[in-house]
Design a protein around this motif. Structure first.
Motif, mmCIF file in Angstrom:
data_model
loop_
_atom_site.group_PDB
_atom_site.id
_atom_site.type_symbol
_atom_site.label_atom_id
_atom_site.label_comp_id
_atom_site.label_asym_id
_atom_site.label_seq_id
_atom_site.Cartn_x
_atom_site.Cartn_y
_atom_site.Cartn_z
ATOM 1 N N HIS A 72 54.424 136.445 64.075
ATOM 2 C CA HIS A 72 54.371 135.889 65.427
ATOM 3 C C HIS A 72 53.623 134.559 65.511
ATOM 4 O O HIS A 72 53.380 134.051 66.612
ATOM 5 N N GLY A 73 53.229 134.024 64.382
ATOM 6 C CA GLY A 73 52.528 132.737 64.381
ATOM 7 C C GLY A 73 51.154 132.793 65.033
ATOM 8 O O GLY A 73 50.743 131.834 65.686
ATOM 9 N N LEU A 74 50.462 133.902 64.856
ATOM 10 C CA LEU A 74 49.130 134.073 65.422
ATOM 11 C C LEU A 74 48.118 134.219 64.292
ATOM 12 O O LEU A 74 48.482 134.386 63.130
ATOM 13 N N THR A 75 46.844 134.192 64.642
ATOM 14 C CA THR A 75 45.810 134.484 63.658
ATOM 15 C C THR A 75 45.530 135.988 63.673
ATOM 16 O O THR A 75 45.833 136.670 64.670
ATOM 17 N N VAL A 76 44.948 136.498 62.621
ATOM 18 C CA VAL A 76 44.572 137.912 62.559
ATOM 19 C C VAL A 76 43.573 138.221 63.666
ATOM 20 O O VAL A 76 43.616 139.280 64.295
ATOM 21 N N SER A 77 42.698 137.280 63.938
ATOM 22 C CA SER A 77 41.702 137.441 64.996
ATOM 23 C C SER A 77 42.371 137.613 66.361
ATOM 24 O O SER A 77 41.955 138.457 67.166
ATOM 25 N N GLU A 78 43.399 136.834 66.626
ATOM 26 C CA GLU A 78 44.114 136.952 67.904
ATOM 27 C C GLU A 78 44.804 138.311 68.009
ATOM 28 O O GLU A 78 44.767 138.950 69.067
ATOM 29 N N VAL A 79 45.408 138.740 66.922
ATOM 30 C CA VAL A 79 46.094 140.030 66.917
ATOM 31 C C VAL A 79 45.092 141.165 67.119
ATOM 32 O O VAL A 79 45.335 142.091 67.891
ATOM 33 N N SER A 80 43.941 141.085 66.458
ATOM 34 C CA SER A 80 42.947 142.155 66.600
ATOM 35 C C SER A 80 42.397 142.208 68.020
ATOM 36 O O SER A 80 42.112 143.299 68.534
ATOM 37 N N ARG A 81 42.249 141.066 68.683
ATOM 38 C CA ARG A 81 41.801 141.069 70.088
ATOM 39 C C ARG A 81 42.829 141.747 70.985
ATOM 40 O O ARG A 81 42.478 142.511 71.887
ATOM 41 N N LEU A 82 44.109 141.454 70.748
ATOM 42 C CA LEU A 82 45.168 142.093 71.534
ATOM 43 C C LEU A 82 45.210 143.602 71.254
ATOM 44 O O LEU A 82 45.393 144.403 72.173
ATOM 45 N N ALA A 83 45.018 143.958 70.005
ATOM 46 C CA ALA A 83 45.009 145.377 69.631
ATOM 47 C C ALA A 83 43.848 146.105 70.296
ATOM 48 O O ALA A 83 43.990 147.261 70.718
ATOM 49 N N TYR A 84 42.704 145.449 70.397
ATOM 50 C CA TYR A 84 41.536 146.043 71.058
ATOM 51 C C TYR A 84 41.861 146.368 72.518
ATOM 52 O O TYR A 84 41.561 147.464 73.007
ATOM 53 N N LYS A 85 42.511 145.436 73.204
ATOM 54 C CA LYS A 85 42.863 145.665 74.610
ATOM 55 C C LYS A 85 43.807 146.858 74.746
ATOM 56 O O LYS A 85 43.646 147.688 75.647
ATOM 57 N N LYS A 86 44.778 146.950 73.848
ATOM 58 C CA LYS A 86 45.700 148.093 73.884
ATOM 59 C C LYS A 86 44.970 149.390 73.547
ATOM 60 O O LYS A 86 45.255 150.435 74.123
ATOM 61 N N ALA A 87 44.046 149.311 72.606
ATOM 62 C CA ALA A 87 43.313 150.511 72.185
ATOM 63 C C ALA A 87 42.496 151.081 73.335
ATOM 64 O O ALA A 87 42.409 152.306 73.494
ATOM 65 N N ILE A 88 41.902 150.220 74.150
ATOM 66 C CA ILE A 88 41.127 150.696 75.302
ATOM 67 C C ILE A 88 42.046 151.431 76.279
ATOM 68 O O ILE A 88 41.704 152.495 76.780
ATOM 69 N N ASP A 89 43.219 150.860 76.524
ATOM 70 C CA ASP A 89 44.170 151.506 77.427
ATOM 71 C C ASP A 89 44.589 152.879 76.907
ATOM 72 O O ASP A 89 44.800 153.801 77.681
ATOM 73 N N ARG A 90 44.699 152.998 75.593
ATOM 74 C CA ARG A 90 45.164 154.245 74.983
ATOM 75 C C ARG A 90 44.038 155.233 74.673
ATOM 76 O O ARG A 90 44.308 156.363 74.277
ATOM 77 N N THR A 91 42.810 154.806 74.833
ATOM 78 C CA THR A 91 41.674 155.689 74.546
ATOM 79 C C THR A 91 41.694 156.864 75.517
ATOM 80 O O THR A 91 41.813 156.686 76.728
ATOM 81 N N GLU A 92 41.589 158.045 74.978
ATOM 82 C CA GLU A 92 41.631 159.257 75.785
ATOM 83 C C GLU A 92 40.294 159.485 76.495
ATOM 84 O O GLU A 92 39.244 159.080 75.988
ATOM 85 N N PRO A 93 40.332 160.128 77.651
ATOM 86 C CA PRO A 93 39.078 160.475 78.333
ATOM 87 C C PRO A 93 38.171 161.282 77.405
ATOM 88 O O PRO A 93 38.626 162.167 76.685
ATOM 89 N N GLY A 94 36.906 160.927 77.406
ATOM 90 C CA GLY A 94 35.930 161.606 76.566
ATOM 91 C C GLY A 94 35.716 160.925 75.215
ATOM 92 O O GLY A 94 34.778 161.249 74.509
ATOM 93 N N HIS A 95 36.595 159.988 74.868
ATOM 94 C CA HIS A 95 36.455 159.259 73.607
ATOM 95 C C HIS A 95 35.696 157.956 73.865
ATOM 96 O O HIS A 95 35.656 157.451 74.981
ATOM 97 N N PHE A 96 35.113 157.418 72.795
ATOM 98 C CA PHE A 96 34.303 156.217 72.913
ATOM 99 C C PHE A 96 35.074 154.943 72.578
ATOM 100 O O PHE A 96 35.969 154.949 71.740
ATOM 101 N N TYR A 97 34.689 153.872 73.267
ATOM 102 C CA TYR A 97 35.124 152.529 72.908
ATOM 103 C C TYR A 97 33.937 151.600 73.112
ATOM 104 O O TYR A 97 33.000 151.911 73.843
#
Length: 107
Positions: A72-97
């Motif tokens: 996608h022509g991005l840096t790994v850092s940019e991809v990891s930031r986007l992944a972090y945002k998705k991970a928070i959305d997918r984090t289940e209640p009771g789990h930590f972020y």
């Protein structure tokens, strides 16, 4: 010899049963989604098993992030930031972020 093989098979089976996976570690509050797009230990002194799990998951994520970045022509850092945002959305209640300040928050 047959008895030895039986013991080895039982030991191997037991080791696999006792192995923890990512969802179990999250449910137990041992690991969470770090603000880097990777997983990290929530506790100060994680077990060897948890440290190995974290290393395995993060290695797989890094490889995935690198593939996505290249395609996608991005840096790994940019991809990891986007992944972090998705991970928070997918984090289940009771789990930590980890929030942007680096503090662990239970969802």
């Amino acid at each position: 010899m047959k008895r030895l093989l039986t013991y080895v098979a039982i030991l191997f089976f037991c080791a696999n049963v006792l192995a923890i996976d990512l969802q179990q570690a999250k449910a137990q509050g041992l690991v969470g989604e770090a603000n880097t797009g990777y997983v990290a230990a929530v506790t100060l002194s994680p077990s060897t098993e948890v440290r190995q799990l974290i290393q395995q998951v993060n290695t797989e994520r890094k490889e995935s992030y690198q593939r996505i970045a290249v395609s996608h022509g991005l840096t790994v850092s940019e991809v990891s930031r986007l992944a972090y945002k998705k991970a928070i959305d997918r984090t289940e209640p009771g789990h930590f972020y980890q929030n942007a300040s680096g503090l662990w928050v239970k969802k």
